[in-house]
Scaffold this motif. Structure first.
Motif, mmCIF file in Angstrom:
data_model
loop_
_atom_site.group_PDB
_atom_site.id
_atom_site.type_symbol
_atom_site.label_atom_id
_atom_site.label_comp_id
_atom_site.label_asym_id
_atom_site.label_seq_id
_atom_site.Cartn_x
_atom_site.Cartn_y
_atom_site.Cartn_z
ATOM 1 N N PRO C 104 2.121 1.230 6.175
ATOM 2 C CA PRO C 104 2.484 0.127 5.284
ATOM 3 C C PRO C 104 3.718 -0.594 5.813
ATOM 4 O O PRO C 104 4.739 0.029 6.062
ATOM 5 N N PHE C 105 3.564 -1.908 6.005
ATOM 6 C CA PHE C 105 4.683 -2.651 6.562
ATOM 7 C C PHE C 105 5.658 -3.075 5.470
ATOM 8 O O PHE C 105 6.854 -3.121 5.676
ATOM 9 N N THR C 106 5.133 -3.413 4.315
ATOM 10 C CA THR C 106 5.995 -3.665 3.165
ATOM 11 C C THR C 106 5.361 -2.959 1.972
ATOM 12 O O THR C 106 4.389 -2.211 2.129
ATOM 13 N N ARG C 107 5.909 -3.241 0.799
ATOM 14 C CA ARG C 107 5.426 -2.498 -0.364
ATOM 15 C C ARG C 107 3.932 -2.710 -0.577
ATOM 16 O O ARG C 107 3.210 -1.796 -0.934
ATOM 17 N N ASP C 108 3.473 -3.943 -0.348
ATOM 18 C CA ASP C 108 2.043 -4.125 -0.588
ATOM 19 C C ASP C 108 1.260 -4.630 0.606
ATOM 20 O O ASP C 108 0.214 -5.225 0.463
ATOM 21 N N TRP C 109 1.787 -4.457 1.783
ATOM 22 C CA TRP C 109 1.038 -4.867 2.969
ATOM 23 C C TRP C 109 0.686 -3.675 3.810
ATOM 24 O O TRP C 109 1.554 -3.017 4.373
ATOM 25 N N ALA C 110 -0.572 -3.427 3.920
ATOM 26 C CA ALA C 110 -1.058 -2.428 4.856
ATOM 27 C C ALA C 110 -2.539 -2.650 4.941
ATOM 28 O O ALA C 110 -3.157 -3.205 4.020
ATOM 29 N N VAL C 111 -3.121 -2.259 6.031
ATOM 30 C CA VAL C 111 -4.570 -2.390 6.112
ATOM 31 C C VAL C 111 -5.193 -1.413 5.133
ATOM 32 O O VAL C 111 -6.127 -1.727 4.429
ATOM 33 N N ALA C 112 -4.642 -0.207 5.112
ATOM 34 C CA ALA C 112 -5.165 0.766 4.166
ATOM 35 C C ALA C 112 -4.009 1.628 3.671
ATOM 36 O O ALA C 112 -3.229 2.135 4.475
#
Ligand code: SF4
Ligand code: SF4
Lengths: 366, 154, 383
Positions: C104-112
């Motif tokens: 996860p790159f930020t709180r709500d960004w990730a592929v999965a």
């Protein structure tokens, strides 16, 4: 399970063989079971060529043997010719020779310190630090002789021309830089635990073995033998300077490294003293024969080169050319002990040990 | 651990300093006056002829025998314009073999030959080895055009 | 690119495709940038200029190199094992690539967002040694074989302290979900409470990345590139790309687990771009640290590497786990974590120091010509 030892060929093109040197390692896993050194890839027949040259022409070939400690080779050769022809070298020339030789020793040892770091796995950092310092000294050499590597500056009897006017000041400016650079390298390598574990207790050579292998120079001193030609067979004017001879206690790779670091300091000391005492005067004797012709004689002259005893054995049957010229190259003699030191160590150690011998292939193969 | 930290410190320290290298093909370092690249011949501007008399001294002294000199009678001497009775006719130096030992400069009695002390003297890469054999015109041209302030010892 | 990470098309296939595409772009650009950065950093450490020719400050140098590498002939030794040889680069490359999915790159960004994200990353990246072994074996070259075997031994060994140090952290957090770990840290990142685990993680990551002082498998001065020695052109560049991708993965992992990811001490309500910036900055910090170490250290020997792992790092990692267990079971306050772990770190430092202290070296100085004329500059002579 059946296991076999494998042969690994290191060199002649290998980053850590310092030139065109080849080792055939027989390894069992990571352990070296046998080493077979192969030399001669750079053989140019310098000894034979020198027989075809008159005494002045052959100086150029002296530069090309140990190409990191050129002035020392020229010094040995010129000393041999001077002894043969019974020439007295003027004071000033002697001092300049000593200054240049010691600077050359510093430069050569910087090169070693840099390359040693690479052999232990530094990604070039120590190398560039060493080169940086060598470069300062090289600049002086270039200003004095015009060349950066193959100086051909000494002549039987003295020097080819005098140093530039600002020479003393230039050297005095560079010495603090060398000290600073040495301190950088010292901090980078000496205390580093990884360097310590890599080099302590590796490639140990006892004093007796070192003597019987005919080692010389920093290798011999690291093994604990007090032997420095500058002190024990004084030549030139080395008896006029105060300096210390560093002697190791364990005879391993780490001691060799330490000895060289200390030798840089001592060389700086010698240069400082020589600069203080540098007299004025001629740089060539008054009455030099135009053509150098020697009597029948056999001469051996040796200097303490950066890697050990660099000797010239000169046989003259009269005439302006030597009948036979033998160069006793320190790299060659020191390299002969490689097999003994390496067997039983790891592959990585073989590289470190070879690095600690500090060979110059031009000098090994001549 | 202390030693490792020291190593880290010294590398960081070096990072703060100015780089010591220069950007080579765009910048050149200054070469000192005594710089020895390859030998070139000098041009006597007063008489408008080479200094070289073709005396073969350098040819004989060269350790690697890379020079070839041919001498001729000086036509200008017959006209009384020049002191030199003999003058060089042809001159070749094989830069591919020259080991830049400076001996030719030392032995020349006429101060007719000198080592190129410019940066251009070092950048001599050629595609053909034969291009490294320079003839009289090429050897003279640099000094003739005043590109070189030659340093002849003594 | 960033949009693609969160963009919800509604179709699960399209979504994941977009996500993967974003990762590929991110990874390639990141690796190219890092190669340039590493060259610059190394140049400055060594007081050089580094690449300067292509583009301003040589920025496009890696691009030029990439073009050159792609255009090069793809050579394969005649005696090489064809399939193994040609597949090896991908076996190294794919795990590094796949690991990105779970980060996860930020709180709500990730592929999965994976519940077992940490576990997934560790498991996947642990696979890459197979590729090195394949490359080493298939090249039919003794240097490559030596390098491949070294790589296998090293990567497997250092996987253990790496996992153990992460376990110590998850004990405290109580979750293997990377998002949870970051959220748990809040204002105080975990490396404050777990310096020993952080140290072990850094060391093990260095070893996993095969960077100095652990670049033994590819040791330039010994095995001349190890497993890659016979590779050229595009395949070699895939190895290279993989190693830099791994650098990003481990730095991101360290930044998330130990440095607090997208959170910072000044408050939890960081905006989207601030979060990106924080993650990026912390990752960059670790990357620069790895690069700095690389150019300041020589290399260990294979046996020292192994004994350092098994005799020092693993016991210390177990010690950390044990201490954490004590603290957690008895419910001691947080600062005891710091105290115990800090003490462990000092112990680690002491163990390294002891090797040198045990054998202090001095040279015997024999004065030559003590009777020589006293030099005028005697006081300045000899430092
Ligand atoms: S350069 Fe000098 S030594 Fe050589 S041929 Fe000409 S005059 Fe004679
Ligand atoms: S510099 Fe030496 S090698 Fe070159 S031409 Fe002159 S004498 Fe010959």
């Amino acid at each position: 399970m059946e296991t076999v030892d494998i042969n690994v060929n290191m060199g002649p093109q290998h980053p850590s063989t310092h030139g065109v040197f080849r080792m055939v390692l027989t390894i069992d896993g990571e352990r070296v079971m046998d080493v077979e050194p192969h030399i001669g890839y750079m053989h140019r027949g310098a000894e034979k060529l020198s027989e075809e040259m008159d005494y002045r022409q052959a100086i150029g070939y002296q530069d090309r043997t140990d190409y990191l400690a050129q002035f020392m080779n020229e010094q040995a050769y010129c000393m041999a010719v001077e002894k043969l022809l019974d020439i007295e070298v003027p004071e000033r020339a002697e001092y300049i020779r000593v200054i240049l030789c010691e600077l050359n020793r510093i430069a050569s040892h910087f090169m070693f310190l840099g390359a040693f770091g690479i052999d232990l796995g530094h990604f070039g950092t120590s190398f560039t630090y060493g080169f940086r310092e060598r470069e300062h000294i090289q600049d002086i050499f270039e200003e004095v002789t015009g060349e950066r590597l193959m100086y051909s500056y000494f002549r039987p009897g003295g020097l080819v021309w005098d140093v530039p006017d600002n020479f003393v000041q230039r050297v005095r400016d560079v010495l603090p830089k060398s000290r600073q650079g040495l301190q950088d390298l010292d901090m980078l390598l000496t205390g580093n635990e990884i360097v310590s574990v890599r080099s302590r207790g590796v490639g140990v050579m006892s004093a007796e073995d070192a003597v019987s292998w005919g080692l010389s120079g920093p290798l011999l001193r690291a093994a604990g033998v007090e032997w420095d030609l500058r002190r024990d067979k004084p030549y030139s004017i080395y008896d006029r300077f105060q300096y210390d001879i560093p002697v190791g206690t364990h005879g391993d790779v780490y001691d060799r490294y330490l000895v060289r670091v200390e030798e840089v300091r001592q060389s700086i000391r010698i240069v400082e003293q020589a600069l203080d005492q540098l007299p004025d005067g001629p740089i060539m004797p008054e009455k030099m024969p135009r053509k150098l012709r020697g009597p029948e004689a056999e001469i051996y002259s040796a200097v303490e080169g950066a890697r050990g005893e660099y000797g010239i054995y000169l046989v003259s049957k009269g005439g302006d050319k030597p009948y036979r010229l033998k160069m006793r190259s320190p790299s060659f003699c020191n390299l002969s002990a490689l097999r003994d030191m390496t067997i039983g160590n790891y592959v990585a150690d073989a590289v470190a040990i070879l690095g600690s011998i500090d060979i110059v292939l031009g000098c090994v193969d001549r | 651990m202390l030693g490792i930290l020291k190593s880290m410190y010294v590398t960081m320290n070096a990072m703060m300093r100015k780089p010591v290298t220069i950007h080579y093909p765009d910048h050149h370092r200054d070469v000192p006056q005594r710089d020895r690249a390859f030998p070139i011949l000098l041009w006597d501007k007063e008489v408008d002829e080479p200094f070289c008399t073709g005396c073969h001294a350098c040819e004989r002294a060269c350790p690697v025998e890379c020079m070839t000199v041919v001498m001729k009678d000086n036509p200008l001497h017959a006209d009384g314009k020049s002191e030199r009775r003999k003058i060089v006719d042809q001159f070749w130096i094989d830069y591919g073999r020259c080991m830049r030992c400076n001996i030719c400069v030392e032995v020349c009695n006429f101060e007719a030959i000198a080592m190129n002390n410019t940066w251009a003297g070092h950048e001599l890469s050629k595609f053909d080895r034969n291009d490294l054999v320079l003839d009289l015109d090429q050897l003279l041209s640099q000094h003739k055009q005043g590109k070189i302030d030659a340093w002849v010892p003594e | 690119m960033m949009l693609a990470l969160t963009y919800d098309v509604g179709n699960i296939w399209l979504d994941s495709l977009l996500g993967l595409l974003a990762i590929i772009v991110l990874m390639t650009v990141g690796a190219l940038a890092l190669i340039w950065l590493e060259r610059k950093v190394s140049a400055r450490i060594q007081m050089r200029l580094g690449p300067m020719r292509v583009g301003p400050y040589g920025l496009l140098q890696t691009l030029a190199d990439a073009v050159k590498l792609v255009g090069k002939e793809d050579m394969r030794p005649r005696s090489a094992d064809r399939w193994v040889f040609e597949l090896a680069p991908f076996v190294v490359f794919v795990p590094a690539f796949v690991a990105f999915v779970a980060i996860p790159f930020t709180r709500d960004w990730a592929v999965a967002f994976l519940d077992l994200g940490l576990f997934f990353i560790v498991a996947v990246t642990g696979l890459s040694f197979v590729g090195f072994l394949m490359a080493g074996w298939a090249s039919d070259n003794k240097y490559a074989l030596l390098g491949g075997l070294r790589a296998a031994a090293q990567l497997i060994s250092y996987e253990i302290p790496m996992v153990l140090s992460l376990i110590a952290v998850t004990m405290i957090v109580g979750s293997l979900n990377l998002s949870d770990i970051v959220i748990y840290q809040g204002r105080v990142p975990l490396f404050v409470w777990q310096p020993l685990a952080f140290f072990i993680f850094i060391v093990a990551a260095l070893a996993e990345l095969e960077r100095q002082p652990f670049d033994i498998p590819t040791a330039e001065s010994e095995v001349v590139g190890g497993p890659f020695i016979e590779y050229s052109g595009i395949r070699w560049s895939i190895f290279y790309l993989a190693s830099y991708t791994n650098l990003i993965v481990y730095s991101l992992l360290g930044a998330l687990v130990f440095l607090g990811g997208w959170d910072w001490p000044l408050g939890r309500e960081a905006g989207l771009w601030l979060q990106v910036l924080l993650t990026f900055g912390k990752t960059m910090f670790l990357i620069l640290l790895f690069m700095w170490v690389r150019f300041a250290m020589p290399r260990l020997r294979i046996d020292q590497l192994m004994s350092y792992c098994w005799k020092v790092l693993i016991p210390l990692a177990f010690l950390q786990i044990f201490l954490n267990g004590l603290v957690l079971v008895y419910g001691w306050p947080d600062f005891t974590l710091l105290l115990t772990s800090g003490a462990g770190l000092l112990l680690a430092g002491y163990i390294v120091d002891r090797t040198v202290r045990a054998d202090p070296r001095t040279l015997r100085m024999v004065p030559a010509n003590p009777g020589a004329a006293e030099p005028a500059a005697a006081d300045s002579a000899g430092s």
